[in-house]
Enzyme design. Structure first.
Site, PDB file in Angstrom:
ATOM      1  N   HIS A  63       0.853  -1.187   0.000  1.00  0.00           N
ATOM      2  CA  HIS A  63       0.000   0.000   0.000  1.00  0.00           C
ATOM      3  C   HIS A  63       0.890   1.238   0.000  1.00  0.00           C
ATOM      4  O   HIS A  63       2.117   1.139   0.122  1.00  0.00           O
ATOM      5  CB  HIS A  63      -0.967  -0.005   1.175  1.00  0.00           C
ATOM      6  N   ASP A  67       5.601   4.855   5.057  1.00  0.00           N
ATOM      7  CA  ASP A  67       6.555   3.927   5.662  1.00  0.00           C
ATOM      8  C   ASP A  67       6.735   2.655   4.855  1.00  0.00           C
ATOM      9  O   ASP A  67       7.563   1.817   5.202  1.00  0.00           O
ATOM     10  CB  ASP A  67       6.163   3.599   7.111  1.00  0.00           C
ATOM     11  N   ASP A 211      -0.534  -3.764   5.811  1.00  0.00           N
ATOM     12  CA  ASP A 211      -1.199  -3.334   7.037  1.00  0.00           C
ATOM     13  C   ASP A 211      -2.680  -3.682   6.948  1.00  0.00           C
ATOM     14  O   ASP A 211      -3.322  -3.465   5.908  1.00  0.00           O
ATOM     15  CB  ASP A 211      -1.033  -1.832   7.231  1.00  0.00           C
TER      16      ASP A 211
END
Length: 305
Positions: A63, A67, A211
């Site tokens: 994604h 980070d 995530d």
């Protein structure tokens, strides 16, 4: 086949953990390396390993949070200066292409190798005669994918002893038989390689998730996996916070591994709020639900077996 964790932290770089990047080393299988995510300073982390950037042939982005992608333009540019002239393919959600192209354009970075950017949807995103990579959407604040890397079953061992007993000497014919082909020998005999092969060797399965909150897609991606790599941003006591921020706890990751029937669980994407003194407790939280759990750290290397 080995996994090398270049970064295992969440959100921002920390002294003990850099942000996310995972290297899947396929040196024996393909003489290549695949990266999954490329957070800030990934190329700095690579300097502490034996990875050669020119060996990286594919990068899979889960994604577009910073980070997970802020190290990508730098790595792509540096690869040109480090002997990388072979083609490289980047896979990622919609927006990956714009991010890479704008970054390279405004910095006037000129690559010396062919770069292909594929914006993915759910389903098979790559397949050849050895591997298949599938992607499914997870449950995060922005579009986030998980990847299932399935190695195809390998032919069984060739029974060389039996071939020798039948007067078939080693040579190029053994390679053809190993491939299961039918061969006509010099004396006129016609034999099939399938008659001299042992049972096929089951290919390995790895699930690498972006995530996510706990969800059914994660379980599907990790079904019967030899190795599940799952984020564990928070401890089990922070379930409401994890849900609010579209993340998982150690217990969530362990429960997913258990429901999926995975063999091993590696916990990554650990919040900087947890110092080294907290790591054993985080690992134990997962192990209470799924015994074969391991909390990883930067530059840890884990074989896939």
């Amino acid at each position: 086949m080995e996994i090398l964790f270049l970064g295992t932290g969440a959100g921002v770089p920390a002294k003990a953990r850099n942000v996310t990047s995972i290297a899947l080393k396929l040196l024996e299988e393909r003489n290549a390396i695949w990266l999954f995510d490329c957070g800030e300073a990934t190329q700095h982390q690579i300097l502490h390993t034996n990875i050669k950037p020119r060996k990286v042939e594919k990068i899979f982005i889960t994604h577009l949070h910073g980070d997970h992608i802020f190290g990508l333009p730098g790595f792509l540019g540096s690869r040109s200066f480090q002997g990388g002239n072979g083609p490289l393919t980047v896979y990622g959600p919609k927006g990956t292409k714009a991010f890479v192209e704008v970054s390279l354009k405004v910095s006037e970075t000129h690559l010396k190798y062919p770069l292909e950017i594929i914006e993915i949807e759910e389903g098979t995103v790559f397949e050849d005669d050895r591997f298949m990579v599938c992607a499914l959407r997870l449950d995060h604040g922005i579009e986030s994918f998980g990847y299932r890397i399935a190695e195809k079953d390998k032919p069984g061992a060739l029974d060389a002893d039996q071939l020798k007993k039948e007067g078939i000497r080693p040579g190029p014919v053994y390679r053809l038989l190993k491939e299961g082909r039918t061969v006509t020998l010099e004396d006129g005999r016609v034999i099939s390689g399938k008659d001299y092969l042992g049972p096929a060797k089951k290919g390995k399965i790895i699930a690498i998730l972006g995530d996510t909150r706990p969800n059914e897609a994660a379980i599907r991606l990790a079904a019967n996996a030899d190795l599940l790599i799952h984020e564990a941003t928070f401890n089990k006591e922070s379930g409401q916070m994890a849900h609010d921020y579209f993340h998982s706890t150690t217990a969530d990751a362990a429960q997913t591994a258990k429901q999926a029937g995975a063999k091993r669980l590696l916990l990554t994407h650990i919040s900087a709020r947890y110092g080294k003194e907290d790591w054993p407790a985080l690992e134990q939280e997962a192990q209470a639900l799924f015994p074969d759990s391991l909390l990883v750290h930067d530059l840890m290397e884990v074989p896939v077996f």
